[in-house]
Design a protein around this motif. Structure first.
Motif, PDB file in Angstrom:
ATOM      1  N   UNK A 179     -12.571  16.819  -4.316  1.00  0.00           N
ATOM      2  CA  UNK A 179     -12.158  17.098  -2.939  1.00  0.00           C
ATOM      3  C   UNK A 179     -11.659  15.848  -2.211  1.00  0.00           C
ATOM      4  N   UNK A 180     -12.380  14.744  -2.316  1.00  0.00           N
ATOM      5  CA  UNK A 180     -11.953  13.539  -1.608  1.00  0.00           C
ATOM      6  C   UNK A 180     -10.656  12.958  -2.163  1.00  0.00           C
ATOM      7  N   UNK A 181     -10.491  12.816  -3.492  1.00  0.00           N
ATOM      8  CA  UNK A 181      -9.212  12.285  -3.995  1.00  0.00           C
ATOM      9  C   UNK A 181      -8.010  13.156  -3.627  1.00  0.00           C
ATOM     10  N   UNK A 182      -8.150  14.472  -3.760  1.00  0.00           N
ATOM     11  CA  UNK A 182      -7.023  15.340  -3.416  1.00  0.00           C
ATOM     12  C   UNK A 182      -6.726  15.304  -1.919  1.00  0.00           C
ATOM     13  N   UNK A 183      -7.766  15.181  -1.094  1.00  0.00           N
ATOM     14  CA  UNK A 183      -7.540  15.059   0.351  1.00  0.00           C
ATOM     15  C   UNK A 183      -6.802  13.766   0.684  1.00  0.00           C
ATOM     16  N   UNK A 184      -7.161  12.684   0.005  1.00  0.00           N
ATOM     17  CA  UNK A 184      -6.486  11.414   0.250  1.00  0.00           C
ATOM     18  C   UNK A 184      -5.020  11.469  -0.165  1.00  0.00           C
ATOM     19  N   UNK A 185      -4.714  12.192  -1.229  1.00  0.00           N
ATOM     20  CA  UNK A 185      -3.318  12.342  -1.641  1.00  0.00           C
ATOM     21  C   UNK A 185      -2.531  13.117  -0.591  1.00  0.00           C
ATOM     22  N   UNK A 186      -3.148  14.159  -0.031  1.00  0.00           N
ATOM     23  CA  UNK A 186      -2.492  14.920   1.033  1.00  0.00           C
ATOM     24  C   UNK A 186      -2.240  14.032   2.245  1.00  0.00           C
ATOM     25  N   UNK A 187      -3.235  13.232   2.633  1.00  0.00           N
ATOM     26  CA  UNK A 187      -3.069  12.318   3.767  1.00  0.00           C
ATOM     27  C   UNK A 187      -1.986  11.289   3.462  1.00  0.00           C
ATOM     28  N   UNK A 188      -1.933  10.815   2.216  1.00  0.00           N
ATOM     29  CA  UNK A 188      -0.917   9.840   1.849  1.00  0.00           C
ATOM     30  C   UNK A 188       0.488  10.419   1.968  1.00  0.00           C
ATOM     31  N   UNK A 189       0.637  11.714   1.709  1.00  0.00           N
ATOM     32  CA  UNK A 189       1.959  12.333   1.836  1.00  0.00           C
ATOM     33  C   UNK A 189       2.436  12.343   3.283  1.00  0.00           C
ATOM     34  N   UNK A 190       1.491  12.272   4.236  1.00  0.00           N
ATOM     35  CA  UNK A 190       1.886  12.262   5.653  1.00  0.00           C
ATOM     36  C   UNK A 190       2.430  10.906   6.093  1.00  0.00           C
ATOM     37  N   UNK A 191       2.226   9.867   5.290  1.00  0.00           N
ATOM     38  CA  UNK A 191       2.736   8.553   5.663  1.00  0.00           C
ATOM     39  C   UNK A 191       4.258   8.546   5.772  1.00  0.00           C
ATOM     40  N   UNK A 192       4.907   9.470   5.087  1.00  0.00           N
ATOM     41  CA  UNK A 192       6.369   9.533   5.157  1.00  0.00           C
ATOM     42  C   UNK A 192       6.861   9.875   6.559  1.00  0.00           C
ATOM     43  N   UNK A 193       6.010  10.485   7.379  1.00  0.00           N
ATOM     44  CA  UNK A 193       6.418  10.838   8.743  1.00  0.00           C
ATOM     45  C   UNK A 193       6.586   9.598   9.606  1.00  0.00           C
ATOM     46  N   UNK A 194       6.001   8.475   9.184  1.00  0.00           N
ATOM     47  CA  UNK A 194       6.136   7.220   9.933  1.00  0.00           C
ATOM     48  C   UNK A 194       7.191   6.294   9.319  1.00  0.00           C
ATOM     49  N   UNK A 195       7.765   6.677   8.195  1.00  0.00           N
ATOM     50  CA  UNK A 195       8.825   5.895   7.555  1.00  0.00           C
ATOM     51  C   UNK A 195      10.165   6.272   8.180  1.00  0.00           C
ATOM     52  N   UNK A 196      11.013   5.293   8.392  1.00  0.00           N
ATOM     53  CA  UNK A 196      12.319   5.552   9.020  1.00  0.00           C
ATOM     54  C   UNK A 196      13.123   6.533   8.157  1.00  0.00           C
ATOM     55  N   UNK A 197      13.759   7.519   8.799  1.00  0.00           N
ATOM     56  CA  UNK A 197      14.530   8.508   8.015  1.00  0.00           C
ATOM     57  C   UNK A 197      15.611   7.893   7.147  1.00  0.00           C
ATOM     58  N   UNK A 198      16.074   6.704   7.529  1.00  0.00           N
ATOM     59  CA  UNK A 198      17.117   6.065   6.723  1.00  0.00           C
ATOM     60  C   UNK A 198      16.611   5.479   5.428  1.00  0.00           C
ATOM     61  N   UNK A 199      15.292   5.326   5.283  1.00  0.00           N
ATOM     62  CA  UNK A 199      14.729   4.787   4.042  1.00  0.00           C
ATOM     63  C   UNK A 199      14.595   5.913   3.027  1.00  0.00           C
ATOM     64  N   UNK A 200      15.725   6.302   2.454  1.00  0.00           N
ATOM     65  CA  UNK A 200      15.766   7.460   1.561  1.00  0.00           C
ATOM     66  C   UNK A 200      14.887   7.241   0.325  1.00  0.00           C
TER      67      UNK A 200
END
Length: 345
Positions: A179-200
């Motif tokens: 549960x904890x590792x899979x939750x951390x992977x899900x949270x890590x996928x949200x980091x893309x929301x803070x990456x500039x859209x131009x960083x393809x």
């Protein structure tokens, strides 16, 4: 005691004690001693009940350093026979709530060759004794229960005893490993929301990495389980985690489409507001996909209407995603652990 989920069996170390009276062994008029402690090798020379374990897969007597058997003979012909053995028995499991499940494993003891006309098994007043400090690697032994299971079979009516072991799976291991590792992977996928859209490359690499990681974790989580046809609780968890990771990856595709539409709108607006002369510039019209002034004015009107209806920008999509994705996932976690709680037997 040890329980194996993959093969749906459990192994237990037993000391089976049997008591019966054989009038042929009465020695009250011959020996003054209240009972005799006989060598275990004499078990082959007296009658012993022919019990066996119905759902046994494998069993063996303990023989280190000598056979672990005890035989006492009392003056009135009563016999006390103890034997230590290791028994592996089948235990069909219901894995709907795995890994938050409780299991009932039973052991059936029956006479092999004597029907109830010749032999009857009965539990003693205190039939079961378990070690107070017993520890299992994956389960907690909640309680035990004993009953009779006499019933008519194809070969006749045979005496039968049944002992039930009520087990509850330890959740701490799965919290740390699933549960904890899979939750951390899900949270890590949200980091893309803070990456500039131009960083393809950065956003796509992060999305692909999280999707592959959660897929690998899902495979490892169910690799030790038997192949069952129904959906388990861990399957629901891993499927929803995969959905959130893939949705975060798909969000960037939606963002790119929105950004491209905004660039086109900005080109049209700039042509109409800042450079009206572009209406006569065939090269600019070709780039914008325009062919005459009426088409340009119509597209401008459409873009204004779209802006009034949606008013969505690339930054707004990321800002909304930063709130919506964690909130929905947190709601799912609460509902999941409320619904798939430890069920009763």
């Amino acid at each position: 005691m040890e329980n194996k989920v993959s093969s749906q069996e459990f192994t237990t170390d037993l000391i089976v004690e049997q008591r019966w009276t054989d009038e042929r062994l009465d020695f009250r008029e011959k020996v003054s001693s209240p009972f005799l402690e006989l060598d275990s090798r004499l078990t082959d020379r007296i009658w012993i009940p022919d019990l066996y374990f119905v759902n046994e897969k494998q069993s063996a007597f303990r023989e280190v350093s000598t056979p672990n058997k005890m035989l006492h003979l009392y003056r009135n012909g009563s016999v006390v026979y103890k034997a230590r053995m290791l028994v592996t028995a089948s235990c069909p499991m219901d894995l709907h709530n795995y890994p938050m499940d409780r299991q009932l494993c039973s052991l059936f003891i029956q006479s092999f060759g004597f029907s109830t006309k010749s032999l009857m098994f009965h539990w003693s007043a205190t039939p079961l004794h378990t070690r107070s400090l017993i520890q299992l690697s994956h389960f907690t032994l909640l309680t035990t229960h004993q009953t009779l299971c006499d019933g008519l079979t194809e070969d006749g009516n045979f005496t039968c005893l049944q002992v039930d072991f009520y087990l509850q799976r330890h959740l701490s291991f799965y919290l740390l490993q699933v549960y904890m590792p899979s939750s951390l992977v899900v949270v890590m996928s949200w980091l893309s929301f803070w990456v500039h859209p131009g960083a393809v490359s950065g956003r796509t690499s992060l999305g692909i990495l999280t999707v592959l990681t959660i897929t690998k974790q899902s495979t490892m989580a169910i690799s030790s389980l038997p192949k069952v046809s129904y959906i388990k609780a861990v399957d629901v968890w891993m499927a929803v985690c995969l959905f959130f990771v893939f949705a975060a990856f798909l969000q960037y595709a939606v963002l790119c489409v929105t950004a491209r539409a905004q660039r086109h709108k900005n080109d049209v607006t700039s042509c109409l507001v800042e450079h009206p002369s572009c209406l006569g510039n065939h090269r600019v019209e070709a780039r914008l996909g325009l062919h005459n002034a009426s088409t340009l004015r119509r597209q401008r009107q459409d873009l204004e209407n779209d802006e009034q209806i949606t008013g969505v920008s690339v930054d707004q999509i990321d800002r909304v995603s930063r709130v919506v994705f964690p909130a929905v996932f947190l709601l799912f976690v609460l509902v999941y652990f409320s619904y798939f709680n430890f069920d009763s037997f």
